[in-house]
Motif scaffolding. Structure first.
Motif, PDB file in Angstrom:
ATOM      1  N   ALA A 102      47.817  51.250  42.378  1.00  0.00           N
ATOM      2  CA  ALA A 102      46.454  50.744  42.263  1.00  0.00           C
ATOM      3  C   ALA A 102      45.960  51.085  40.867  1.00  0.00           C
ATOM      4  O   ALA A 102      46.551  51.920  40.165  1.00  0.00           O
ATOM      5  N   HIS A 103      44.866  50.443  40.461  1.00  0.00           N
ATOM      6  CA  HIS A 103      44.380  50.634  39.099  1.00  0.00           C
ATOM      7  C   HIS A 103      44.017  52.084  38.820  1.00  0.00           C
ATOM      8  O   HIS A 103      44.230  52.589  37.731  1.00  0.00           O
ATOM      9  N   ARG A 104      43.451  52.757  39.805  1.00  0.00           N
ATOM     10  CA  ARG A 104      43.029  54.135  39.598  1.00  0.00           C
ATOM     11  C   ARG A 104      43.906  55.106  40.374  1.00  0.00           C
ATOM     12  O   ARG A 104      43.443  56.168  40.807  1.00  0.00           O
ATOM     13  N   GLY A 356      46.234  43.973  39.853  1.00  0.00           N
ATOM     14  CA  GLY A 356      45.800  42.619  39.605  1.00  0.00           C
ATOM     15  C   GLY A 356      45.601  41.804  40.856  1.00  0.00           C
ATOM     16  O   GLY A 356      45.482  40.599  40.791  1.00  0.00           O
ATOM     17  N   GLY A 357      45.583  42.436  42.012  1.00  0.00           N
ATOM     18  CA  GLY A 357      45.371  41.721  43.261  1.00  0.00           C
ATOM     19  C   GLY A 357      46.593  40.992  43.760  1.00  0.00           C
ATOM     20  O   GLY A 357      46.518  40.176  44.646  1.00  0.00           O
ATOM     21  N   SER A 358      47.760  41.271  43.220  1.00  0.00           N
ATOM     22  CA  SER A 358      48.979  40.591  43.647  1.00  0.00           C
ATOM     23  C   SER A 358      49.715  41.440  44.647  1.00  0.00           C
ATOM     24  O   SER A 358      49.996  42.600  44.411  1.00  0.00           O
ATOM     25  N   GLY A 359      50.043  40.850  45.768  1.00  0.00           N
ATOM     26  CA  GLY A 359      50.774  41.581  46.793  1.00  0.00           C
ATOM     27  C   GLY A 359      52.174  41.948  46.359  1.00  0.00           C
ATOM     28  O   GLY A 359      52.799  42.817  46.951  1.00  0.00           O
ATOM     29  N   ASP A 360      52.710  41.291  45.324  1.00  0.00           N
ATOM     30  CA  ASP A 360      54.065  41.569  44.895  1.00  0.00           C
ATOM     31  C   ASP A 360      54.209  42.969  44.322  1.00  0.00           C
ATOM     32  O   ASP A 360      55.305  43.498  44.245  1.00  0.00           O
ATOM     33  N   MET A 361      53.109  43.576  43.881  1.00  0.00           N
ATOM     34  CA  MET A 361      53.193  44.893  43.290  1.00  0.00           C
ATOM     35  C   MET A 361      53.228  46.000  44.325  1.00  0.00           C
ATOM     36  O   MET A 361      53.506  47.137  44.006  1.00  0.00           O
ATOM     37  N   VAL A 362      52.907  45.678  45.566  1.00  0.00           N
ATOM     38  CA  VAL A 362      52.887  46.693  46.604  1.00  0.00           C
ATOM     39  C   VAL A 362      54.302  46.937  47.072  1.00  0.00           C
ATOM     40  O   VAL A 362      55.027  46.017  47.418  1.00  0.00           O
ATOM     41  N   GLU A 363      54.724  48.166  47.106  1.00  0.00           N
ATOM     42  CA  GLU A 363      56.103  48.499  47.432  1.00  0.00           C
ATOM     43  C   GLU A 363      56.379  48.285  48.908  1.00  0.00           C
ATOM     44  O   GLU A 363      55.610  48.675  49.761  1.00  0.00           O
ATOM     45  N   ASN A 364      57.507  47.664  49.202  1.00  0.00           N
ATOM     46  CA  ASN A 364      57.903  47.466  50.582  1.00  0.00           C
ATOM     47  C   ASN A 364      58.209  48.806  51.221  1.00  0.00           C
ATOM     48  O   ASN A 364      58.709  49.715  50.599  1.00  0.00           O
ATOM     49  N   GLY A 365      57.942  48.900  52.525  1.00  0.00           N
ATOM     50  CA  GLY A 365      58.217  50.123  53.226  1.00  0.00           C
ATOM     51  C   GLY A 365      57.180  51.196  53.012  1.00  0.00           C
ATOM     52  O   GLY A 365      57.384  52.342  53.379  1.00  0.00           O
TER      53      GLY A 365
END
Length: 497
Positions: A102-104, A356-365
């Motif tokens: 996350a940004h912060r 940036g609000g993209s779900g692709d940056m969230v790590e799987n698992g």
């Protein structure tokens, strides 16, 4: 070993005892405790002047106390004029926080590495870091040992039909680990992917990533409220009406509550201009291994019993040709329709946690994925790529903390893939909350294999009939011996035949 002292932290004393037994010496004496206000107190009762010191401290249920205790012990050894100080950390704490989600957010793993450097650590020995790039956080050498050798040895000894097995990763993030084990065993592999969770409410559906234009409705087909796209014969246009304004677009997005909506396309990909079903007649005689794709909807994190749901699909790729093997919806989404869907559309509501609000940056698992799989208000789908029909499945990851993704992967390969047995294997068995009991209750999981890098409470391990704990003391003892004598440890990275 001469001129060597091995100290044990309070996190995993039984592992230290086993290491010292293999090295032919006793753990060095030290008093570990706390003051009345909770401060950590360390007193070394052994001379360490001009000696190689190894401090074994792993994770535990009190992870912050374990980290602080390790730092204080390192400082005490440095004050005692130790020749070198090596931190032996079978499980590296905060390893899942190795990047900003996350940004912060904070990169806590790097902070732990900096603390070890400031305290005076000269060398670090650990097992299966969550991300191998974490070695760059340290200013000292890091030996990241692998538990693959122990897992492979256990597989070959305890599973006679291991050659008829498939290695499966429960998320794409662990693909490198999966392919490594599959290559060493010379068996195929597959991957389970959990689709980005999207609310079942209409306002935040996946379909909000489509651009809408009611003026060209007849050209593009309709989408019903259940998300099924049905293509109608029409002349496809390559661009949307340039006169569309934001007010019209907002009103169309609000119409998701209607029985059906109209779609307009922004840009047509070149591959979308050909007939999707023409591919079924191409290269039908191609030779090569088949790769099957299973897609299934998850209900509260579980695959429903019985027949596949209408949303599931089953397709096969053979060689270089492409052939549809079957689908519950014969009018499935074609290439042109797929180009409507965008995972980074500005109309899509941003998911929490991604930059940036993209779900692709969230790590799987991640923990977020575990929670969303069990949230009844969110709809999730699981996709499996591979062939496990009448095979044994090894589901691999670096740690087992929560059970949702493990259970979803196991139910997918058993209920939809037709697997015979499922072995859940990981290096670190954290088993948070009721994870072990939930995996024990899942009839799709036959065995749970972990190592003893972390202490597993006896009430948990004693009540499980599926749990197998492998000993990593031989691996750590050999690493300590080679490090003390200045020998190469390269052979420890490769399993024995």
């Amino acid at each position: 070993m001469r001129q060597t002292q091995i100290f044990s932290g309070s996190s995993h004393p039984s592992l230290v005892e086993s290491i010292c037994d293999r090295l032919g010496q006793r753990p060095a004496k030290a008093d570990l405790g706390k003051f009345s206000n909770g401060e950590t107190k360390v007193q070394l009762n052994t001379s360490i002047r001009d000696q190689d010191v190894f401090i074994v401290q792993s994770g535990s249920s009190k992870i912050n106390d374990a980290v602080m205790e390790l730092l204080v012990m390192v400082s005490a050894c440095k004050s005692g004029s130790a020749k070198s100080i090596t931190a032996v950390m079978p499980y590296f704490p905060y390893s899942r926080q190795s990047k900003k989600k996350a940004h912060r957010g904070a990169i806590t793993a790097k902070m732990i590495a900096n603390l070890l450097n400031v305290a005076g650590v000269d060398h670090v020995i650990t097992i299966d870091l969550h991300a191998s790039q974490m070695k760059g956080f340290f200013r000292c050498p890091v030996d990241n040992l692998m538990a693959e050798a122990s897992l492979i040895q256990w597989i070959k000894v305890n599973i006679p039909e291991w050659r008829n097995a498939v290695v499966v990763g429960k998320n794409p993030g662990g693909t490198k680990r999966v392919t490594s084990l599959a290559d060493l065993l010379k068996i195929p592999f597959g991957v389970v992917m959990t689709d980005r969770y999207r609310p079942t409410s209409a306002g935040n559906s996946m379909n909000t990533s489509m651009v809408l234009d009611s003026h060209h409705a007849e050209s593009y087909g309709t989408v019903s409220t259940n998300g099924d796209l049905r293509q109608q014969p029409s002349n496809v246009q390559t661009s949307a009406d340039p006169n569309i304004n934001s007010e019209e677009m907002a009103s169309e997005i609000a119409s998701f509550g209607e029985p059906s909506i109209r779609l307009a396309r922004v840009q047509t990909a070149p591959s979308a201009l050909r007939n999707h079903f023409d591919d079924s007649s191409e290269d039908e005689d191609s030779s090569g291994p088949s790769r099957e794709i299973i897609r299934e909807r998850l209900i509260h994190g579980h695959i429903p019993d019985g027949l596949p749901s209408p949303a599931s699909t089953w397709s096969t790729r053979t060689g270089n040709g492409r052939q549809r093997a079957g689908s519950d919806d014969e009018n499935g989404t074609d290439d042109m329709t797929s180009s409507f869907l965008s995972t980074v559309s500005s109309l899509r509501r941003s998911n929490t946690g991604g930059l940036g609000g993209s779900g692709d940056m969230v790590e799987n698992g991640s923990d977020d994925e575990e929670e969303h799989l069990k949230n009844p208000e969110l709809e999730s789908t699981v996709t499996f790529v591979g062939n496990v029909k009448d095979k044994i499945v090894f589901i691999i990851d670096d740690m087992i903390d929560k059970s949702a993704t493990w259970i979803a992967a196991a139910e997918t390969v058993v209920k939809r893939g037709g697997a015979n047995k499922v072995y859940c294997m990981a290096t670190h068995g954290l088993f948070g909350d009721n994870c072990l009991q939930e995996m024990e209750d899942c009839y799709c999981i036959d065995h749970i294999i972990v190592t003893d890098t972390l202490p597993i409470p006896r009430p948990k391990s004693g009540s499980s009939t599926k749990l197998e704990v492998l000993d990593v003391a031989p691996l750590l003892a050999e690493a300590i011996r080679r490090n003390h004598h200045g020998e190469s440890i390269s052979q420890l990275f490769f399993p024995y035949d």
